[in-house]
Write a protein that holds these residues in place. Sequence first.
Motif, mmCIF file in Angstrom:
data_model
loop_
_atom_site.group_PDB
_atom_site.id
_atom_site.type_symbol
_atom_site.label_atom_id
_atom_site.label_comp_id
_atom_site.label_asym_id
_atom_site.label_seq_id
_atom_site.Cartn_x
_atom_site.Cartn_y
_atom_site.Cartn_z
ATOM 1 N N LEU A 1 0.824 -1.203 0.000
ATOM 2 C CA LEU A 1 0.000 0.000 0.000
ATOM 3 C C LEU A 1 0.861 1.257 0.000
ATOM 4 N N ASP A 2 2.176 1.084 0.174
ATOM 5 C CA ASP A 2 3.071 2.252 0.127
ATOM 6 C C ASP A 2 3.079 2.916 -1.253
ATOM 7 N N VAL A 3 2.582 2.216 -2.277
ATOM 8 C CA VAL A 3 2.538 2.813 -3.622
ATOM 9 C C VAL A 3 1.587 4.002 -3.673
ATOM 10 N N LEU A 4 0.675 4.087 -2.702
ATOM 11 C CA LEU A 4 -0.266 5.202 -2.662
ATOM 12 C C LEU A 4 0.430 6.529 -2.380
ATOM 13 N N SER A 5 1.666 6.448 -1.902
ATOM 14 C CA SER A 5 2.404 7.667 -1.570
ATOM 15 C C SER A 5 2.632 8.558 -2.793
ATOM 16 N N LYS A 6 2.627 7.956 -4.000
ATOM 17 C CA LYS A 6 2.877 8.733 -5.214
ATOM 18 C C LYS A 6 1.812 9.792 -5.450
ATOM 19 N N HIS A 7 0.655 9.643 -4.778
ATOM 20 C CA HIS A 7 -0.414 10.621 -4.934
ATOM 21 C C HIS A 7 -0.250 11.813 -3.987
ATOM 22 N N PHE A 8 0.707 11.724 -3.086
ATOM 23 C CA PHE A 8 0.851 12.760 -2.068
ATOM 24 C C PHE A 8 2.229 13.427 -2.039
ATOM 25 N N VAL A 9 3.239 12.767 -2.627
ATOM 26 C CA VAL A 9 4.591 13.321 -2.592
ATOM 27 C C VAL A 9 5.188 13.309 -3.998
ATOM 28 N N ASP A 10 6.357 13.936 -4.142
ATOM 29 C CA ASP A 10 6.997 14.004 -5.459
ATOM 30 C C ASP A 10 7.552 12.644 -5.873
ATOM 31 N N THR A 11 7.958 12.536 -7.134
ATOM 32 C CA THR A 11 8.399 11.264 -7.711
ATOM 33 C C THR A 11 9.575 10.655 -6.959
ATOM 34 N N VAL A 12 10.572 11.469 -6.633
ATOM 35 C CA VAL A 12 11.767 10.952 -5.964
ATOM 36 C C VAL A 12 11.425 10.428 -4.575
ATOM 37 N N THR A 13 10.633 11.190 -3.824
ATOM 38 C CA THR A 13 10.248 10.773 -2.474
ATOM 39 C C THR A 13 9.419 9.494 -2.510
ATOM 40 N N ALA A 14 8.486 9.412 -3.456
ATOM 41 C CA ALA A 14 7.658 8.208 -3.577
ATOM 42 C C ALA A 14 8.509 6.992 -3.918
ATOM 43 N N THR A 15 9.515 7.185 -4.772
ATOM 44 C CA THR A 15 10.415 6.094 -5.137
ATOM 45 C C THR A 15 11.237 5.643 -3.929
ATOM 46 N N GLU A 16 11.661 6.600 -3.130
ATOM 47 C CA GLU A 16 12.419 6.271 -1.914
ATOM 48 C C GLU A 16 11.557 5.497 -0.926
ATOM 49 N N MET A 17 10.284 5.866 -0.821
ATOM 50 C CA MET A 17 9.387 5.253 0.155
ATOM 51 C C MET A 17 8.977 3.833 -0.224
ATOM 52 N N HIS A 18 8.993 3.550 -1.538
ATOM 53 C CA HIS A 18 8.556 2.228 -1.988
ATOM 54 C C HIS A 18 9.465 1.138 -1.420
ATOM 55 N N ARG A 19 8.836 0.138 -0.838
ATOM 56 C CA ARG A 19 9.548 -0.969 -0.189
ATOM 57 C C ARG A 19 10.481 -0.472 0.917
ATOM 58 N N GLY A 20 10.008 0.523 1.638
ATOM 59 C CA GLY A 20 10.771 1.063 2.761
ATOM 60 C C GLY A 20 10.169 0.638 4.081
ATOM 61 N N PHE A 21 9.606 1.591 4.814
ATOM 62 C CA PHE A 21 9.056 1.346 6.148
ATOM 63 C C PHE A 21 8.066 0.185 6.181
ATOM 64 N N SER A 22 7.144 0.146 5.221
ATOM 65 C CA SER A 22 6.104 -0.891 5.236
ATOM 66 C C SER A 22 6.650 -2.288 4.942
ATOM 67 N N HIS A 23 7.895 -2.347 4.462
ATOM 68 C CA HIS A 23 8.515 -3.635 4.142
ATOM 69 C C HIS A 23 9.600 -4.003 5.163
ATOM 70 N N SER A 24 9.496 -3.466 6.337
ATOM 71 C CA SER A 24 10.537 -3.684 7.346
ATOM 72 C C SER A 24 10.091 -4.621 8.460
ATOM 73 N N ILE A 25 11.070 -5.146 9.148
ATOM 74 C CA ILE A 25 10.795 -5.967 10.335
ATOM 75 C C ILE A 25 10.068 -5.119 11.373
ATOM 76 N N PHE A 26 10.500 -3.866 11.493
ATOM 77 C CA PHE A 26 9.903 -2.944 12.457
ATOM 78 C C PHE A 26 8.401 -2.796 12.220
ATOM 79 N N PHE A 27 8.010 -2.626 10.958
ATOM 80 C CA PHE A 27 6.594 -2.479 10.603
ATOM 81 C C PHE A 27 5.821 -3.736 10.994
ATOM 82 N N SER A 28 6.372 -4.905 10.687
ATOM 83 C CA SER A 28 5.690 -6.170 10.985
ATOM 84 C C SER A 28 5.480 -6.352 12.479
#
Length: 333
Positions: A39-66
């Motif tokens: 669901l982190d792909v939804l970030s592209k609707h709220f932030v710029d291209t570079v930030t959205a690319t950085e966020m993809h497979r970041g926090f939501s794909h971490s051990i911490f998130f789980s």
Amino acid sequence: MDSLTQIVLGAAVGEAVLGRRVGNKAMLYGAIAGTIPDLDVLSKHFVDTVTATEMHRGFSHSIFFSVLFAPVFGWMISKVERRSRATAKDWSWLMFWGLITHPLLDAFTTWGTQLFWPFDIRLAFQSIFVIDPLYTLPFLVCLVLAMFHKRTSAKRRKLNDLGLKISSIYLLLTLVLKAASFYQFDRNLKEQGIDYREMNTRPSPFNTLLWSANIDVGDAYLIADYSFFDTQGIQFKRYPKNRDLLGNLQKNDKLKRLTEISEGWYTIQKKDDRLYFNDLRFGLMSLNPDEERFAFSYLLSPKNGDVKVKEIPRDRGDAKKLLSALWKRIWGN
């Protein structure tokens, strides 16, 4: 991996964790857990291209998130499934394994995952394409067959376990195939007297028989492909880095971040007085050596001392042509 594959994996994990107690609902909530990280792909609707690319497979794909959200989702499910034999703790355990296996699988792809977020470490084995029928279809068949048996059935358990085992063995096999392809690229480079600094290999779309390589030779990259059915030597195509075309833009924050995202594997291209940033990690949109269109390319538009970054959309027609060319190329040169 693609959404269908993550749903299948999540459902199978849910069944393995809680199937005997709650039946198909374990598959349902496991599938939901397997979908949530993307669901982190939804970030592209709220932030710029570079930030959205950085966020993809970041926090939501971490051990911490789980670890953080599994108890939250588990508690929510327990409120919905009040009559279930499973407790909030049981549901939390199911959600944890559904959430954590998603990024573990993604770690085998080219993009990789920030499994250890907030540490800036992207885990990417690059041994499987994001869509691979040989991984997904046997897994899916086993899961569907398991659904038609009672939750207490031993056969149901065996079918689900079989799907998990087949998919896991295939993942391990992709690492072996990656090593074998690396050896072939390295051998051919030596035979042709080409010295290189670094080499990056990855499977081509939808299979693990045809592999591609990016080779850093200093002022340029070499790109080549190799099939395990090849009978002729590997041919390497040269692509200049052209970093000098960036000029002062090299100091721009967005360009620095794009460079980090691409892990340094990029070229700069100038067309019609426009600058393009090409991320080499995902290869070209064509097997034709005369074409230079990359799967991930960004238009750079300098403006008022800053730069606007826009991802170039991929054309479906190009994808169809590529698939046809890949099918022919798989069977050898």
